[in-house]
Scaffold this motif. Structure first.
Motif, PDB file in Angstrom:
ATOM      1  N   ALA A  37       0.828  -1.207   0.000  1.00  0.00           N
ATOM      2  CA  ALA A  37       0.000   0.000   0.000  1.00  0.00           C
ATOM      3  C   ALA A  37       0.861   1.254   0.000  1.00  0.00           C
ATOM      4  N   TRP A  38       1.966   1.215   0.752  1.00  0.00           N
ATOM      5  CA  TRP A  38       2.849   2.379   0.782  1.00  0.00           C
ATOM      6  C   TRP A  38       3.493   2.610  -0.584  1.00  0.00           C
ATOM      7  N   GLU A  39       3.805   1.529  -1.299  1.00  0.00           N
ATOM      8  CA  GLU A  39       4.356   1.689  -2.644  1.00  0.00           C
ATOM      9  C   GLU A  39       3.354   2.367  -3.569  1.00  0.00           C
ATOM     10  N   SER A  40       2.065   2.067  -3.404  1.00  0.00           N
ATOM     11  CA  SER A  40       1.052   2.746  -4.219  1.00  0.00           C
ATOM     12  C   SER A  40       0.956   4.221  -3.847  1.00  0.00           C
ATOM     13  N   VAL A  41       1.211   4.531  -2.578  1.00  0.00           N
ATOM     14  CA  VAL A  41       1.222   5.935  -2.161  1.00  0.00           C
ATOM     15  C   VAL A  41       2.377   6.674  -2.811  1.00  0.00           C
ATOM     16  N   ARG A  42       3.520   6.031  -2.904  1.00  0.00           N
ATOM     17  CA  ARG A  42       4.670   6.674  -3.543  1.00  0.00           C
ATOM     18  C   ARG A  42       4.397   6.946  -5.021  1.00  0.00           C
ATOM     19  N   VAL A  43       3.615   6.058  -5.659  1.00  0.00           N
ATOM     20  CA  VAL A  43       3.267   6.279  -7.061  1.00  0.00           C
ATOM     21  C   VAL A  43       2.238   7.397  -7.200  1.00  0.00           C
ATOM     22  N   ASP A  44       1.276   7.425  -6.283  1.00  0.00           N
ATOM     23  CA  ASP A  44       0.215   8.437  -6.312  1.00  0.00           C
ATOM     24  C   ASP A  44       0.166   9.135  -4.953  1.00  0.00           C
ATOM     25  N   PRO A  45       0.880  10.246  -4.788  1.00  0.00           N
ATOM     26  CA  PRO A  45       0.927  10.928  -3.483  1.00  0.00           C
ATOM     27  C   PRO A  45      -0.430  11.384  -2.966  1.00  0.00           C
ATOM     28  N   SER A  46      -1.446  11.441  -3.824  1.00  0.00           N
ATOM     29  CA  SER A  46      -2.762  11.871  -3.350  1.00  0.00           C
ATOM     30  C   SER A  46      -3.368  10.877  -2.365  1.00  0.00           C
ATOM     31  N   ARG A  47      -2.841   9.659  -2.313  1.00  0.00           N
ATOM     32  CA  ARG A  47      -3.345   8.646  -1.386  1.00  0.00           C
ATOM     33  C   ARG A  47      -2.669   8.714  -0.013  1.00  0.00           C
ATOM     34  N   LEU A  48      -1.787   9.669   0.175  1.00  0.00           N
ATOM     35  CA  LEU A  48      -1.023   9.746   1.418  1.00  0.00           C
ATOM     36  C   LEU A  48      -1.932   9.915   2.628  1.00  0.00           C
ATOM     37  N   ARG A  49      -2.892  10.806   2.525  1.00  0.00           N
ATOM     38  CA  ARG A  49      -3.775  11.070   3.675  1.00  0.00           C
ATOM     39  C   ARG A  49      -4.624   9.840   3.998  1.00  0.00           C
ATOM     40  N   ALA A  50      -5.143   9.172   2.970  1.00  0.00           N
ATOM     41  CA  ALA A  50      -5.956   7.979   3.205  1.00  0.00           C
ATOM     42  C   ALA A  50      -5.130   6.877   3.854  1.00  0.00           C
ATOM     43  N   PHE A  51      -3.877   6.757   3.444  1.00  0.00           N
ATOM     44  CA  PHE A  51      -2.998   5.755   4.041  1.00  0.00           C
ATOM     45  C   PHE A  51      -2.775   6.050   5.521  1.00  0.00           C
ATOM     46  N   ALA A  52      -2.482   7.302   5.836  1.00  0.00           N
ATOM     47  CA  ALA A  52      -2.235   7.680   7.230  1.00  0.00           C
ATOM     48  C   ALA A  52      -3.470   7.429   8.095  1.00  0.00           C
ATOM     49  N   GLU A  53      -4.647   7.758   7.576  1.00  0.00           N
ATOM     50  CA  GLU A  53      -5.869   7.547   8.348  1.00  0.00           C
ATOM     51  C   GLU A  53      -6.154   6.061   8.555  1.00  0.00           C
ATOM     52  N   ALA A  54      -5.891   5.235   7.521  1.00  0.00           N
ATOM     53  CA  ALA A  54      -6.129   3.802   7.653  1.00  0.00           C
ATOM     54  C   ALA A  54      -5.215   3.191   8.707  1.00  0.00           C
ATOM     55  N   VAL A  55      -3.948   3.601   8.720  1.00  0.00           N
ATOM     56  CA  VAL A  55      -3.020   3.080   9.719  1.00  0.00           C
ATOM     57  C   VAL A  55      -3.399   3.571  11.109  1.00  0.00           C
ATOM     58  N   ARG A  56      -3.825   4.814  11.199  1.00  0.00           N
ATOM     59  CA  ARG A  56      -4.199   5.364  12.508  1.00  0.00           C
ATOM     60  C   ARG A  56      -5.413   4.646  13.087  1.00  0.00           C
ATOM     61  N   ASP A  57      -6.371   4.302  12.227  1.00  0.00           N
ATOM     62  CA  ASP A  57      -7.613   3.701  12.713  1.00  0.00           C
ATOM     63  C   ASP A  57      -7.502   2.193  12.920  1.00  0.00           C
ATOM     64  N   LYS A  58      -6.745   1.505  12.067  1.00  0.00           N
ATOM     65  CA  LYS A  58      -6.763   0.045  12.081  1.00  0.00           C
ATOM     66  C   LYS A  58      -5.412  -0.594  12.369  1.00  0.00           C
ATOM     67  N   GLY A  59      -4.356   0.165  12.404  1.00  0.00           N
ATOM     68  CA  GLY A  59      -3.052  -0.400  12.725  1.00  0.00           C
ATOM     69  C   GLY A  59      -2.632  -1.459  11.738  1.00  0.00           C
ATOM     70  N   ALA A  60      -2.309  -2.661  12.231  1.00  0.00           N
ATOM     71  CA  ALA A  60      -1.861  -3.737  11.351  1.00  0.00           C
ATOM     72  C   ALA A  60      -2.960  -4.232  10.431  1.00  0.00           C
ATOM     73  N   GLY A  61      -4.219  -3.899  10.714  1.00  0.00           N
ATOM     74  CA  GLY A  61      -5.333  -4.300   9.855  1.00  0.00           C
ATOM     75  C   GLY A  61      -5.645  -3.301   8.770  1.00  0.00           C
ATOM     76  N   ALA A  62      -4.792  -2.327   8.554  1.00  0.00           N
ATOM     77  CA  ALA A  62      -5.044  -1.317   7.529  1.00  0.00           C
ATOM     78  C   ALA A  62      -4.868  -1.903   6.137  1.00  0.00           C
ATOM     79  N   CYS A  63      -5.606  -1.321   5.189  1.00  0.00           N
ATOM     80  CA  CYS A  63      -5.485  -1.678   3.766  1.00  0.00           C
ATOM     81  C   CYS A  63      -5.730  -3.168   3.549  1.00  0.00           C
ATOM     82  N   VAL A  64      -6.660  -3.738   4.296  1.00  0.00           N
ATOM     83  CA  VAL A  64      -6.865  -5.173   4.278  1.00  0.00           C
ATOM     84  C   VAL A  64      -7.443  -5.629   2.940  1.00  0.00           C
ATOM     85  N   HIS A  65      -7.250  -6.906   2.626  1.00  0.00           N
ATOM     86  CA  HIS A  65      -7.780  -7.521   1.409  1.00  0.00           C
ATOM     87  C   HIS A  65      -9.311  -7.427   1.409  1.00  0.00           C
TER      88      HIS A  65
END
Length: 708
Positions: free
Chosen positions: A219-247
């Motif tokens: 998921a972080w690699e996709s953020v590096r490709v598209d920086p607009s996903r940075l905020r969504a990534f940070a929020e997912a990690v903050r809310d779900k921790g290791a369960g972020a960006c789940v399948h």
């Protein structure tokens, strides 16, 4: 952001990602049973160095070996040489000490000690110091001559090393540095310190497994490709921790693992390279693994029933790619007969049981195609691609002359019974289709229909052969399958299409091999043709797409073999297993071996199959030694007497050996060796990476439990 940013495209006709075959287990994901291995924590597992010096090397903790085998003197020769040197040194010291060689070795003592020291204590001390220097010099000289240090290293050193290794615990990796993977340095470097610390705490508390780490890193690699996903990534990690960006299935691990995996390197451990002269020295004793880099060139495995193709190859590979799918890195489709041990239903998102009324999912006969010509090409390859004497292109044209008008008239493709009636030229069906086209003003499609009617019954018409093959699917067992959008009156069909390969999906398709062998083989050909087309047509090729056949007998056609060659450029590959190459048409055996980059011969192959592999693997230059024994005839009476006495004692004449060394070209593995010299539970495997690196055929001791 929970879909890793790669799931925006919806699969055709379904509207959403297919739900998992069964709900994921509740609670926290179980700790991986094999990767990381039992013992190291996730943190230690991440810090283990990974190096590779060739395709197929298990990089986890790998230590490269020398390219060439060093010359090793036999231990018996070392002992005898050391003993001779010791005796020679003692003899020389005795001769010097007893004055048999004169007093020349005492001259330095006389030269550097004054005469006034005679009979005093300093004179005695100087004499014994000099004796020690001479003795030490003799010991060093004869020690080097007798190779005492090498002998000590071979005998004492190895035992000491084993003792130290048994007592001293393994050194823990360096940790806490700025590049420590556990601390997510790239996330920190982007300013997301809070997210990095949350992930680090999750790993330290045991709430993160290897799938979580690989998925979030993807998921972080996709953020590096598209920086607009940075905020969504940070929020997912903050809310779900290791369960972020789940399948999309919600699963964070497989219910069970049958092999050892390294998701950081995307590898599955297949076995160990035999430590013997058959293998290159640099690969002997090393662990062998498979990853998308080599599977992207496709793999062909041949071996008789019971040699372990399913348990030791197919299931570990499918399991590895299923884990990678959970990490958002791959899409995998496994095809086998009903009952094949390819993993539990809970390990898949979609399980299609063709011919089973209880199956939740259906199979799209047209593979999600909307163009009649494309659909006709795929069906023609599956229906008559294996029939000698029938041109697949003519068959595709015949099908297109029916599919095009039908889709234009009814906005869908025909179901199996309807397609059979069209191919049989049933008058009522054709008349109804003509009226619908005439009412819609589709005169072009009417001409297509007229052309099919004129060609029907001609000497080279493929229509009857197509109708016979469609009849194999027009059986009561398949009455509720192959839904085409509204024809299935049950309303329960959920057609699966290989167009979903743009998503990280896990699919298993069970074919009714036992009761409908011909239909199963035809469906296998259809799936292979659809996979080749779907993999090449993907707009997003960031996911590695893989199709595994537990049994590819009678599945290959000239068109599908050509398609396999193009998969490596589409970030895709296939795994084909055969009991024997005789299950492939003779004209396709050589092209097939050339189309795949990885070839595997299991224990028990026939000499006929071995001959094909031997020709594919080619030859190499080897050094041979020819020893000629010649009887020695002595001229002198004394020598003749000694030789006669020796012959009387030993029973052998006195001979001399003449050694001839030369370079010859030999097969890497001969047909006879492949048939008779590969032990049970072993296989000979050659690998080619997508980048073109090659590994010579290796004799591998396979891991895992054989199931078929």
């Amino acid at each position: 952001m929970d879909t890793d940013g790669t799931h925006e495209t919806r699969p055709p006709r379904t509207g959403q990602i297919p739900r998992p075959a069964s709900p994921p287990p509740p609670g926290l994901p179980p700790k991986p049973a094999h990767a990381p291995v039992a013992g190291p924590t996730l943190e230690d597992w991440l810090r283990v160095p990974r190096t590779s010096d060739g395709p197929g090397v298990w990089s986890y903790g790998h230590v490269p070996r020398a390219a060439e085998e060093p010359e090793v003197t036999p231990i018996r020769q070392l002992i005898s040489g050391a003993l001779i040197a010791l005796l020679a040194g003692l003899l020389l010291w005795s001769l010097l000490w007893n004055g048999y060689l004169g007093g020349f070795w005492l001259w330095p003592l006389y030269m550097f000690t004054p005469d006034s020291w005679a009979g005093t204590l300093p004179s005695v001390v100087a004499a014994y110091v000099w004796y020690g220097v001479v003795a030490l010099t003799l010991a060093v000289g004869f020690g080097r001559l007798g190779r005492w240090s090498e002998l000590a290293r071979r005998i004492v050193g190895s035992r000491a090393a084993r003792a130290v290794q048994a007592v001293v615990p393994a050194a823990r990796p360096e940790q806490g540095g700025p590049e420590d993977a556990v601390r997510w340095p790239q996330v920190r470097g982007a300013g997301l310190v809070e997210a990095a610390e949350r992930l680090e705490k999750e790993a330290g508390a045991g709430r993160m497994n290897d799938v979580d780490y690989a998925r979030i890193r993807r998921a972080w690699e996709s953020v590096r490709v598209d920086p607009s996903r940075l905020r969504a990534f940070a929020e997912a990690v903050r809310d779900k921790g290791a369960g972020a960006c789940v399948h999309p299935s919600g699963a964070r691990d497989l219910p069970v693992r049958a092999a050892r995996h390294d998701l950081l390197a995307r590898q599955v451990l297949l076995g160990t390279v035999e430590d013997g002269p058959r293998n290159p020295y640099a690969r002997r004793g090393t662990s062998l693994a498979l990853d998308p880099d080599v599977l992207g060139t496709s793999l062909l495995a041949v071996g008789p029933s019971g040699c372990g193709k399913t348990g030791r190859l197919v299931r570990p590979v499918v399991e590895s790619l299923a884990l990678q799918a959970l990490a958002g890195q791959a899409a995998v489709v496994a095809v086998g007969a009903a009952g094949a041990q390819l993993g539990p239903d809970a390990a898949y998102d979609v399980v299609v049981r063709v011919g089973d009324p209880a199956s939740v999912y259906d199979l799209d006969l047209y593979g999600g195609a909307t163009d009649p010509d494309e659909a006709a090409t795929l069906l023609a390859e599956a229906f008559v691609g294996d029939v000698p004497g029938i041109d697949v292109r003519r068959a595709a044209t015949a099908l297109a002359q029916l599919l095009g008008p039908f889709r234009t008239a009814y906005d869908r493709f025909p179901a199996v019974p309807e397609l059979r009636e069209l191919l049989d030229q049933v008058p009522d069906v054709l008349d109804g289709l003509r009226r619908a086209l005439d009412d819609a003003g589709q005169h072009t499609m009417l001409r297509e229909l007229d052309a099919r009617e004129r060609q029907h019954g001609a000497p080279a018409d493929p229509g009857p052969a197509l109708a016979d093959r469609v009849a194999l699917l027009d059986r009561p067992a398949f009455a509720t399958f192959f839904d085409v959008g509204g024809f299935d009156t049950t309303g329960q069909g959920r057609p699966f299409s290989l167009r979903t390969l743009e998503h990280p999906i896990r699919v298993r398709i069970d074919l009714p091999e036992r009761g409908h062998a011909d239909a199963s083989r035809m469906l296998a050909r259809l799936l292979l043709a659809q996979f080749n087309a779907a993999a090449a047509a993907r707009t997003d090729r960031s996911l590695f797409a893989f199709l595994a056949f537990d049994d590819a007998s009678h599945t290959l056609t000239p068109g599908t073999v050509r398609g396999i060659q193009r998969l490596r450029s589409a970030n895709a590959g296939v795994l084909l297993t055969l009991r024997t190459l005789d299950d492939v048409p003779e004209a396709l055996r050589t092209p097939l071996l050339g189309a795949v980059g990885c070839r595997m011969a299991f224990s028990g192959v026939t000499t006929w199959d071995g001959k094909r592999f031997a020709e594919t693997w080619g030859t190499e230059w080897v050094e041979t030694r020819d020893v000629t024994h010649r009887t020695v005839f002595a001229d002198q009476p004394l020598t003749r007497a000694i030789h006669a006495f020796r012959k009387l004692v030993t029973g052998k004449a006195v001979t001399t050996d003449a050694v001839t060394v030369r370079q010859v070209e030999r097969e890497r593995w001969s047909a006879s060796d492949l048939a008779h010299a590969v032990p049970p539970g072993h296989a000979v495997l050659s690998l080619t990476s997508v980048g073109g690196e090659r590994a010579a055929p290796l004799l591998v001791r396979l891991a895992g439990a054989a199931t078929g």
